[in-house]
Design a protein around this motif. Structure first.
Motif, short mmCIF file in Angstrom:
data_model
loop_
_atom_site.label_atom_id
_atom_site.label_comp_id
_atom_site.label_asym_id
_atom_site.label_seq_id
_atom_site.Cartn_x
_atom_site.Cartn_y
_atom_site.Cartn_z
N ALA A 12 34.70 29.65 45.37
CA ALA A 12 36.06 29.24 45.00
C ALA A 12 36.92 30.20 44.60
O ALA A 12 36.51 31.34 43.93
CB ALA A 12 35.80 28.01 44.14
N GLU B 89 42.08 27.40 43.08
CA GLU B 89 41.60 25.86 43.33
C GLU B 89 41.26 24.99 42.03
O GLU B 89 41.32 24.11 41.84
CB GLU B 89 40.41 25.84 44.24
N VAL B 90 40.73 26.00 41.01
CA VAL B 90 40.20 25.36 39.77
C VAL B 90 40.35 26.41 38.71
O VAL B 90 40.50 27.66 38.93
CB VAL B 90 38.67 25.38 39.84
N THR C 228 44.69 20.50 43.01
CA THR C 228 43.83 21.50 41.89
C THR C 228 43.18 20.81 41.02
O THR C 228 43.24 19.74 40.74
CB THR C 228 44.76 22.54 41.50
N LEU C 229 42.16 21.51 40.04
CA LEU C 229 41.40 21.06 39.00
C LEU C 229 41.64 21.95 37.80
O LEU C 229 41.26 23.25 38.07
CB LEU C 229 40.06 20.76 39.41
N THR D 6 35.54 11.58 40.28
CA THR D 6 35.73 12.43 41.22
C THR D 6 36.10 13.69 40.68
O THR D 6 35.57 14.76 41.29
CB THR D 6 37.07 11.73 42.02
N ASP D 7 36.61 13.85 39.58
CA ASP D 7 37.10 15.14 39.04
C ASP D 7 35.92 15.68 38.64
O ASP D 7 35.76 16.83 38.75
CB ASP D 7 38.08 14.93 37.94
N ALA E 158 32.78 15.37 39.62
CA ALA E 158 31.88 15.93 40.81
C ALA E 158 32.50 16.98 41.40
O ALA E 158 31.82 17.97 41.80
CB ALA E 158 31.98 14.86 41.75
N ARG E 159 33.50 17.35 41.21
CA ARG E 159 34.13 18.57 41.81
C ARG E 159 34.00 19.74 40.60
O ARG E 159 33.87 20.97 41.10
CB ARG E 159 35.63 18.63 41.85
N ALA E 160 34.10 19.46 39.42
CA ALA E 160 33.90 20.59 38.23
C ALA E 160 32.57 20.89 38.24
O ALA E 160 32.05 22.00 37.85
CB ALA E 160 34.32 19.89 37.02
#
Length: 287
Positions: free
Chosen positions: A2, A60-61, A90-91, A143-144, A146-148
């Motif tokens: 990423a 993206e992060v 984005t996160l 959800t957040d 799981a992405r992190a």
């Protein structure tokens, strides 16, 4: 892999960003002191940016590990803050130990911009950061999180979602409450053993294998016995964290009598000139 930005390259953030780069991520770093960012880039490659916004642009992060509530607000929502350059979808992952109150405030601003937000304070100290073996307690939506989680795996021994926004910070408060009590108990025991003329290392070899054993005992007893404290998690930062614990306890009606007492003991260490010493320097006031 990423495209990431990492804000804050202190004793924790620097190694965490290094692990991300080593995993093949594209990492842009920012530090309030540009020389530290330049040194990090010289050692690990990648690139640095002059502001949080510049670092975050196109990422993206975005991850942060800064000092306190005000520092977090500045790198997120200040004039050159990361949120000004982050796009919807984005996160943002915050590894700073801050109050749950500021977490709720900043997470709400992020949400209004369509930015995901995970509060993810860490435990394990400088050694945990260096070795990629941190314990990470998280708050945020499923959800957040799981992405992190796959991003944080680069430096985590264990990473868990505790609950919604702010839950990670509340869990970190529990962590610091435990450490305060454990460290005072260990300090008293080692000081007692020295006064009694016992070999502290020999005693710890035995009792660390029983019910008294703890991470603090195993990892700090030798340096405590040698009166060495120029490393680790500073007393100044511990008092910052305990102030958050005590304020939150007052707000929710919890009682923290031992924590309040140990906080004052750490104040004694500060008055002795030990503000930058490791938290194990608590034993100094018993000698």
């Amino acid at each position: 892999m990423a495209k990431l930005a990492f804000l804050g390259l202190g004793v924790m953030g620097g190694p965490m960003a290094r692990h991300l780069a080593a995993k093949g991520h594209d990492v842009t770093v920012y530090n309030r002191t540009p020389a530290r960012a330049a040194a990090w880039v010289a050692a690990h490659g990648q690139r640095s940016a002059a502001t949080p916004a510049e670092a975050a642009r196109g990422a993206e992060v975005v991850l942060a590990c800064v000092g306190n509530d005000d520092d977090l607000r500045q790198v997120c929502t200040g004039p050159d803050g990361a949120f000004s350059a982050m796009s919807a979808g984005t996160l943002f992952i915050d590894h700073t130990t801050v109050s749950a109150q500021v977490t709720h405030q900043v997470a709400a601003i992020a949400s209004a911009k369509g930015i995901g937000y995970v509060d993810a304070p860490v435990s394990g100290g400088q050694a945990g950061a260096e070795n990629g073996a941190l314990s990470i307690m998280c708050g945020g939506s499923e959800t957040d999180y799981a992405r992190a989680e796959p991003v944080m795996a680069a430096y985590a021994r264990i990473c868990r979602r505790i609950g919604d926004s702010g839950a990670g910070q509340l869990a970190k408060m529990m962590n610091q409450i435990c450490i305060a009590g454990l460290m005072q108990g260990l300090s008293e025991a080692l000081a007692f053993g020295q006064k009694a003329g016992l070999d502290g290392e020999a005693v710890v070899e035995v009792i660390s294998q029983g019910a008294a054993g703890s991470w603090q005992m195993v990892n700090r007893h030798k340096t405590m016995l040698k009166d060495e404290f120029d490393f680790g998690f500073a007393v100044d930062w511990m008092r910052k964290d305990l102030a958050i614990c005590l304020k939150t306890a007052e707000e929710i009606g919890a009682s923290l009598p031992v924590t309040a007492l140990v906080d004052q003991f750490y104040k004694d260490v500060q008055l002795m000139g030990g503000g930058r010493n490791d938290t194990s320097s608590l034993i100094r006031r018993l000698r």
